[in-house]
Design an enzyme around this catalytic site. Structure first.
Site, PDB file in Angstrom:
ATOM      1  N   ASN A 186       8.511  -3.036  -9.600  1.00  0.00           N
ATOM      2  CA  ASN A 186       7.740  -3.009  -8.358  1.00  0.00           C
ATOM      3  C   ASN A 186       8.722  -3.136  -7.205  1.00  0.00           C
ATOM      4  O   ASN A 186       9.673  -3.920  -7.276  1.00  0.00           O
ATOM      5  CB  ASN A 186       6.761  -4.179  -8.283  1.00  0.00           C
ATOM      6  CG  ASN A 186       5.584  -4.005  -9.207  1.00  0.00           C
ATOM      7  OD1 ASN A 186       5.431  -2.976  -9.850  1.00  0.00           O
ATOM      8  ND2 ASN A 186       4.752  -5.024  -9.280  1.00  0.00           N
ATOM      9  N   GLY A 187       8.465  -2.391  -6.125  1.00  0.00           N
ATOM     10  CA  GLY A 187       9.346  -2.464  -4.967  1.00  0.00           C
ATOM     11  C   GLY A 187      10.041  -1.137  -4.729  1.00  0.00           C
ATOM     12  O   GLY A 187       9.638  -0.090  -5.244  1.00  0.00           O
ATOM     13  N   TRP A 195       2.049   2.757  -8.014  1.00  0.00           N
ATOM     14  CA  TRP A 195       1.574   3.316  -6.746  1.00  0.00           C
ATOM     15  C   TRP A 195       2.751   4.102  -6.175  1.00  0.00           C
ATOM     16  O   TRP A 195       3.795   3.549  -5.888  1.00  0.00           O
ATOM     17  CB  TRP A 195       1.162   2.187  -5.797  1.00  0.00           C
ATOM     18  CG  TRP A 195       0.505   2.627  -4.535  1.00  0.00           C
ATOM     19  CD1 TRP A 195      -0.816   2.918  -4.353  1.00  0.00           C
ATOM     20  CD2 TRP A 195       1.124   2.794  -3.255  1.00  0.00           C
ATOM     21  NE1 TRP A 195      -1.056   3.260  -3.040  1.00  0.00           N
ATOM     22  CE2 TRP A 195       0.116   3.196  -2.345  1.00  0.00           C
ATOM     23  CE3 TRP A 195       2.438   2.647  -2.778  1.00  0.00           C
ATOM     24  CZ2 TRP A 195       0.371   3.454  -1.001  1.00  0.00           C
ATOM     25  CZ3 TRP A 195       2.697   2.904  -1.446  1.00  0.00           C
ATOM     26  CH2 TRP A 195       1.667   3.304  -0.568  1.00  0.00           C
ATOM     27  N   LYS A 242      -4.191  -3.218  -2.737  1.00  0.00           N
ATOM     28  CA  LYS A 242      -4.682  -4.507  -2.262  1.00  0.00           C
ATOM     29  C   LYS A 242      -3.557  -5.339  -1.679  1.00  0.00           C
ATOM     30  O   LYS A 242      -3.694  -5.920  -0.616  1.00  0.00           O
ATOM     31  CB  LYS A 242      -5.350  -5.253  -3.422  1.00  0.00           C
ATOM     32  CG  LYS A 242      -5.952  -6.594  -3.039  1.00  0.00           C
ATOM     33  CD  LYS A 242      -7.121  -6.427  -2.105  1.00  0.00           C
ATOM     34  CE  LYS A 242      -7.838  -7.731  -1.852  1.00  0.00           C
ATOM     35  NZ  LYS A 242      -8.881  -7.583  -0.812  1.00  0.00           N
ATOM     36  N   GLU A 295     -11.986  -3.688  13.202  1.00  0.00           N
ATOM     37  CA  GLU A 295     -12.150  -3.986  11.781  1.00  0.00           C
ATOM     38  C   GLU A 295     -13.229  -3.109  11.156  1.00  0.00           C
ATOM     39  O   GLU A 295     -13.081  -2.622  10.030  1.00  0.00           O
ATOM     40  CB  GLU A 295     -12.497  -5.473  11.606  1.00  0.00           C
ATOM     41  CG  GLU A 295     -12.802  -5.908  10.183  1.00  0.00           C
ATOM     42  CD  GLU A 295     -11.651  -5.741   9.213  1.00  0.00           C
ATOM     43  OE1 GLU A 295     -11.889  -5.835   7.996  1.00  0.00           O
ATOM     44  OE2 GLU A 295     -10.508  -5.499   9.651  1.00  0.00           O
ATOM     45  N   CYS A 329       1.334  -1.673  -7.065  1.00  0.00           N
ATOM     46  CA  CYS A 329       1.934  -1.645  -8.396  1.00  0.00           C
ATOM     47  C   CYS A 329       1.624  -2.948  -9.123  1.00  0.00           C
ATOM     48  O   CYS A 329       1.283  -3.955  -8.518  1.00  0.00           O
ATOM     49  CB  CYS A 329       3.437  -1.436  -8.355  1.00  0.00           C
ATOM     50  SG  CYS A 329       3.970   0.083  -7.560  1.00  0.00           S
ATOM     51  N   ARG A 377      -5.004  -3.776  -7.345  1.00  0.00           N
ATOM     52  CA  ARG A 377      -3.826  -3.709  -6.478  1.00  0.00           C
ATOM     53  C   ARG A 377      -3.560  -2.291  -5.964  1.00  0.00           C
ATOM     54  O   ARG A 377      -2.816  -2.110  -5.019  1.00  0.00           O
ATOM     55  CB  ARG A 377      -2.589  -4.212  -7.250  1.00  0.00           C
ATOM     56  CG  ARG A 377      -2.667  -5.675  -7.614  1.00  0.00           C
ATOM     57  CD  ARG A 377      -1.521  -6.081  -8.516  1.00  0.00           C
ATOM     58  NE  ARG A 377      -0.238  -6.049  -7.836  1.00  0.00           N
ATOM     59  CZ  ARG A 377       0.296  -7.066  -7.170  1.00  0.00           C
ATOM     60  NH1 ARG A 377      -0.363  -8.204  -7.075  1.00  0.00           N
ATOM     61  NH2 ARG A 377       1.470  -6.959  -6.598  1.00  0.00           N
ATOM     62  N   HIS A 407     -11.675   6.123  29.785  1.00  0.00           N
ATOM     63  CA  HIS A 407     -10.237   6.413  29.815  1.00  0.00           C
ATOM     64  C   HIS A 407      -9.810   7.309  28.660  1.00  0.00           C
ATOM     65  O   HIS A 407      -8.635   7.300  28.286  1.00  0.00           O
ATOM     66  CB  HIS A 407      -9.447   5.105  29.813  1.00  0.00           C
ATOM     67  CG  HIS A 407      -9.723   4.247  31.005  1.00  0.00           C
ATOM     68  ND1 HIS A 407      -9.147   4.464  32.234  1.00  0.00           N
ATOM     69  CD2 HIS A 407     -10.558   3.194  31.156  1.00  0.00           C
ATOM     70  CE1 HIS A 407      -9.596   3.562  33.093  1.00  0.00           C
ATOM     71  NE2 HIS A 407     -10.454   2.773  32.459  1.00  0.00           N
ATOM     72  N   GLU A 442     -11.317   3.215   5.364  1.00  0.00           N
ATOM     73  CA  GLU A 442     -10.726   2.811   4.089  1.00  0.00           C
ATOM     74  C   GLU A 442     -11.535   3.298   2.895  1.00  0.00           C
ATOM     75  O   GLU A 442     -10.968   3.820   1.925  1.00  0.00           O
ATOM     76  CB  GLU A 442     -10.630   1.279   4.011  1.00  0.00           C
ATOM     77  CG  GLU A 442      -9.452   0.660   4.700  1.00  0.00           C
ATOM     78  CD  GLU A 442      -9.430  -0.838   4.519  1.00  0.00           C
ATOM     79  OE1 GLU A 442      -8.350  -1.381   4.228  1.00  0.00           O
ATOM     80  OE2 GLU A 442     -10.479  -1.490   4.655  1.00  0.00           O
ATOM     81  N   LYS A 498     -12.674  -0.535   8.035  1.00  0.00           N
ATOM     82  CA  LYS A 498     -13.460  -0.565   6.796  1.00  0.00           C
ATOM     83  C   LYS A 498     -14.037   0.815   6.480  1.00  0.00           C
ATOM     84  O   LYS A 498     -14.007   1.263   5.338  1.00  0.00           O
ATOM     85  CB  LYS A 498     -14.603  -1.577   6.911  1.00  0.00           C
ATOM     86  CG  LYS A 498     -14.183  -3.011   6.810  1.00  0.00           C
ATOM     87  CD  LYS A 498     -13.760  -3.367   5.405  1.00  0.00           C
ATOM     88  CE  LYS A 498     -12.866  -4.594   5.414  1.00  0.00           C
ATOM     89  NZ  LYS A 498     -11.508  -4.343   5.898  1.00  0.00           N
TER      90      LYS A 498
END
Length: 614
Positions: free
Chosen positions: A100-101, A76, A609, A487, A2, A27, A510, A494, A491
């Site tokens: 926001n929140g 968001w 973000k 990582e 947001c 964001r 395993h 995402e 990526k």
């Protein structure tokens, strides 16, 4: 996550609000809106989708938004689907609110307001805030006092921007758990979730602290904490250093991948003078040496990409200093009633410094008050909440990172963590001079090695063509490369939306080996290190089951491509620092796959973000 922008000025502020929203797009959001007070009325426009849709809608009747005070927002979704009715600002009577929140107790408050006759047009928790302020304003016809009375009723985390038609010169703002800054102008003042939104109009900022409530007019800023007027220092920043545009690159992410050699060089220079490989700079964390000397345990708390950086640091701390190190996801750490032992260094890693779970975990840890506790923020934003609430600040000098998928923030985190490991090792005489000199020399080579790894771009783009129609992918690594496998998988998922998982290659037998077939690409990180021979055996297990291998191998490995085994050679780098260099190929692979699949590289769906809500 947001974004808020607000302004009170002598000039028309509609374009300032819209430009601010554009600069907050990184964001993450699903809708956008603004409200301007003009001629004694609230004029509101809200649109689902990109900020450009809002810009186009405002352009239809620009005269309605030709005002001197207003608020704007990118949303968001948390409560309620992405829809125009759920977009901010929310209005009650003559009051408009952006938020926001999350208001955790909104359901109970909503029931009480419905009983009083208030009608709700959205599914959001924010509309509760608007109605509450409107309700209290009836008995307290002062906007600031009404807002003050509402805050204790709200449970959760929030940043608020509020305007009222009857107070056309006042912009009220609140910060509790979500970031908010005040931009200081001449005859005008502003609020925003991030100073980046306001750089076109000011480079002077006040950073609100937890619980602050402020009233802004054109010519004044009054801030209150616990009902008492307080002052907050004005910081001037170099706008050129904080401005960011794509330049010649198609996407911010690609630009930021290519900025890594310089960003890592800047970070290393905090602690190493160019050409001096025998010692750390005397001024590097010098005033914290007494605190660092007493550390006997390391606890890393982080989320997402920052968590992977912490995993690499665990290998470094334990191998180089023999200090025990634990790494945990902040959202789990804060809820499992963890034990923090005496003389612990708690390292909180966050690109933004506003990550809600990491901040909460830090605060919970500080409440335990173990003997000798030292907290450290590893962060890219020196004015963030995390930096203000920790004992030590270790910056990552990545510069602004706009792409949601972190690249240069990650590699600069790794570089800074290595510097911290060396500093603690030297301070506690756990690293001898020979090893220190070797590692300092290797660190100074890093920017050049990162630059050389960018030359792999064309080969990786060709490799990425094999991923375009895939549904799933595995990334494998051993030792220090295991976190980079995690990582790399993060990526890819995402930004390309391909399901990807990272595994320690020794875990293949395993379970994950059951997934291997001709349609499952396997990405392998294969520097010629102490684990290389064992990794080769793991690759043979995949190859024997008709899996297709995509290998990033060091030049000295002498691996040879063959059927269903593709090799891209990465510049040789010392084993200890290899995770930093091997980050670049997996970033480029994810980028090119995403571009081929036509996804939104810089603003992937459903992601933000800066994750400022739980």
């Amino acid at each position: 996550m947001c974004g808020i922008v607000g302004a009170v000025a002598e000039r028309n502020i509609a374009n300032i609000l819209l430009e601010g929203l554009k600069r907050l797009e990184y964001r993450g959001y699903d809708s956008a809106g603004l409200t301007v007070i003009r001629d004694g009325e609230l004029h509101r426009e809200r649109q689902v989708g990109k900020v450009q849709a809002l810009v186009d809608a405002v352009a239809i009747n620009p005269e309605f938004f030709d005002g001197h005070i207003g608020i704007a927002h990118t949303r968001w979704a948390t409560h309620g689907e992405p829809a125009q009715r759920n977009a901010h600002p929310h209005v009650s009577g003559k009051i408009a609110v952006v938020h926001n929140g999350i208001v955790e107790n909104y359901a109970e408050l909503k029931e009480e307001l419905i009983a009083k006759g208030y009608e709700f047009t959205s599914q959001t928790d924010t509309e509760v805030v608007a109605h509450l302020i409107n309700d209290l304003y009836k008995d307290t016809p002062d906007l600031l006092e009404a807002v003050r009375a509402v805050i204790p009723l709200l449970h959760g985390a929030f940043a608020l921007g509020i305007v009222h038609v009857d107070s056309p010169e006042e912009l009220i703002t609140v910060r509790l758990g979500s970031p908010l800054v005040i931009g200081v102008g001449i005859g005008e003042n502003f609020i925003a979730s991030d100073q980046l939104a306001l750089l076109p109009v000011t480079n002077r900022f006040m950073y609100l602290e937890e619980g602050d409530i402020a009233k802004l007019t054109r010519n004044s800023i009054t801030i209150y904490a616990d009902g008492v007027e307080v002052s907050r220092k004005i910081h001037e920043i170099d706008a050129k250093q904080h401005n960011a545009d794509k330049g010649e690159f198609k996407h911010y992410m690609l630009k930021e991948i290519y900025e890594q050699p310089d960003a890592v060089a800047r970070t290393i220079e905090m602690a190493i003078d160019n050409g001096v490989t025998s010692k750390l700079r005397e001024d590097f964390l010098q005033r914290h040496e007494t605190q660092l000397a007493g550390i006997r345990n390391i606890q890393v708390i982080a989320c997402g990409t920052s968590y992977h950086a912490g995993m690499v640091a665990k290998y470094w701390f334990e191998n180089l200093t023999r200090l025990p190190c634990s790494v945990e996801v902040a959202s789990e750490f804060r809820y499992r009633n963890p034990v923090v032992v005496d003389n612990s260094l708690v390292i909180c890693i966050s690109q933004s410094g506003e990550t809600a779970d990491t901040l909460s975990a830090l605060r919970d840890t500080q409440k335990q008050t173990p003997v000798g506790l030292v907290s450290l923020a590893l962060c890219n934003v020196p004015t963030s909440s995390l930096v203000r609430e920790t004992d030590i600040f270790l910056p990552t000098l990545a510069g602004p990172e706009i792409g949601v998928a972190s690249t240069k923030a990650f590699t600069t985190q790794l570089a800074a963590l290595m510097l911290l490991v060396l500093k603690i090792g030297v301070t506690q005489s756990r690293i001898d001079n020979e090893r220190l000199t070797t590692l300092l020399g290797e660190l100074q080579k890093l920017p050049g090695q990162l630059f050389a790894s960018l030359h792999l771009d064309a080969a990786i783009k060709t490799m990425s063509e094999s991923f375009e129609d895939k549904k799933s992918c595995l990334f494998l690594g051993r030792g220090l490369q295991f976190p980079i496998a995690l990582e790399g998988a993060l990526k890819l998922k995402e930004i390309s939306y391909i399901h990807a998982e990272g595994y320690a290659a020794g875990e293949l037998k395993h379970g994950p080996l059951a997934l291997v077939d001709k349609d499952m690409p396997i990405v392998v990180l294969a520097p010629k290190d102490s684990m290389f021979d064992k990794l080769k055996a793991n690759m043979q297990e995949v190859h024997a089951r008709h899996g297709e291998l995509f290998i990033f191998a060091s030049e000295s490995s002498k691996m040879v491509a063959e059927d269903r085994m593709h090799v891209v050679y990465v510049p040789d780098v010392c084993e200890t620092l290899a995770p930093i260099v091997y980050s670049v190929p997996v970033q480029l692979l994810s980028y090119h796959v995403a571009v081929m699949r036509g996804t939104d590289v810089d603003q992937p769906r459903n992601l933000a973000k800066s994750v400022t809500v739980e």
